[in-house]
Each structure stands twice: as C-alpha cells, then as structure tokens.
Motif scaffolding. Structure first.
Motif, PDB file in Angstrom:
ATOM      1  N   THR A  78       0.714  -1.455  -0.020  1.00  0.00           N
ATOM      2  CA  THR A  78       0.025  -0.065  -0.006  1.00  0.00           C
ATOM      3  C   THR A  78       0.834   1.230  -0.005  1.00  0.00           C
ATOM      4  OG1 THR A  78      -0.275  -0.152   2.226  1.00  0.00           O
ATOM      5  CG2 THR A  78      -2.127  -0.959   1.233  1.00  0.00           C
ATOM      6  N   LYS A  79       2.150   1.234   0.355  1.00  0.00           N
ATOM      7  CA  LYS A  79       2.970   2.334   0.452  1.00  0.00           C
ATOM      8  C   LYS A  79       3.678   2.552  -0.833  1.00  0.00           C
ATOM      9  CE  LYS A  79       3.239   2.412   5.306  1.00  0.00           C
ATOM     10  NZ  LYS A  79       1.961   3.107   5.590  1.00  0.00           N
ATOM     11  N   PHE A 122      -2.047  -3.291  -7.412  1.00  0.00           N
ATOM     12  CA  PHE A 122      -1.399  -4.453  -7.131  1.00  0.00           C
ATOM     13  C   PHE A 122      -0.976  -5.286  -8.547  1.00  0.00           C
ATOM     14  CE2 PHE A 122      -3.106  -3.123  -3.168  1.00  0.00           C
ATOM     15  CZ  PHE A 122      -2.098  -2.908  -2.298  1.00  0.00           C
ATOM     16  N   CYS A 123      -0.117  -5.310  -9.222  1.00  0.00           N
ATOM     17  CA  CYS A 123       0.234  -5.744 -10.579  1.00  0.00           C
ATOM     18  C   CYS A 123       0.250  -7.142 -10.476  1.00  0.00           C
ATOM     19  CB  CYS A 123       1.568  -5.260 -10.983  1.00  0.00           C
ATOM     20  SG  CYS A 123       1.967  -3.236 -10.959  1.00  0.00           S
TER      21      CYS A 123
END
Length: 154
Positions: A78-79, A122-123
C-alpha cells in the motif's frame, strides 16, 4: 412445517456425507501429485524465471501481458509499487519500459484519474513472470485465428 423441512434436509445431508473418498479406487482419482497425501515428498527445484525483457505474444484477447523479467524483491504494497518506478507514464522515457495501459488510470465509472487506480495498483494480481519450466499438462489451446483459418480451408 419448518421442523419437518429441517429433519428432511438433515437426512439428505447425512446420506450424501455417507459417501466418502475411500469408496473411490485410487487409480480413478486424477491428480498432479507425485506421492500419496500421507507421504512428505521432496519438492521439485524452483524453476528459473525467464529474464529476457522481450515482449511476449498474448495467447488470447484481453490477456494481461506477462512480466518478461525478474521481480524478486520488488516491493508492491500500500505504500510502494516498485513496478511504477519504470512503467509509470512519467518514467517510461528514461526507463524505455512500456507504459501501463490507460485503463490502469481509470476508475469504475471510466473516469480518468491523475494517479494509478487503486483497483489496478497490485500488478501481480493479473501480471505474472514466466518460468523456464516444462508444463505439467499439455496445452491444447487453439487460437481463434487458427480456428478461422482451418474453417476457411474446409
């Protein structure tokens, strides 16, 4: 009335649960496991990740592109999203990496955003690295173009 429905439901469930896996002969169970469940087998060696940086052909329409390089140690949380250090639209000039699709900058209502959409952040949910590994199951996939060409010949 409801009590009778519950009793009949319980009776049906107990009958269906009475059939267990032991009643199926072992040679009729299809599995990719090489050893029985109660035996701890040695896992196979990890396959090497293909690290060619060569763009690969997609197998079907709308297939997410595969990652043609190693991503070991990439931080995607998330960062931080390490992928975007090369694939963001403002970084592609110096990195020479393809920019992520414009769809990654759209929200659910197809409005364009200034930054990457949180639902596309989120790849590795969709994109995967390829392994230099022998397939465990033969691939019998036939591309639509091949189907059309074979139909046209007949």
């Amino acid at each position: 009335m409801k009590l009778m429905q519950l009793v009949s439901l319980a009776a049906v469930m107990s009958l269906s649960l009475g059939v267990n896996a032991e009643s199926v002969p072992e040679d009729k169970i299809s599995t990719l496991r090489q050893a029985p469940l109660n035996v701890e087998s040695t896992p196979p060696r990890m396959q090497k990740v293909m690290n060619t940086d060569v763009k690969q052909t997609r197998n079907y329409p709308m297939q997410p592109p595969v990652i043609p390089h190693k991503i070991d140690g990439y931080q995607i949380d998330t960062k931080v999203n390490k992928c975007m250090s090369c694939h963001a639209r403002n970084r592609t000039k110096e990195s020479q990496a393809p920019m992520v699709s414009v769809t990654h900058y759209m929200d659910r209502q197809n409005n364009f955003l200034a930054n990457l959409s949180p639902r596309r952040y989120f790849c590795t949910q969709c994109h995967v690295s390829q392994l230099d590994a022998k397939p465990q199951v033969e691939n019998e996939f036939v591309d639509i173009d091949q189907l059309i060409n074979s139909e046209a010949k007949h």
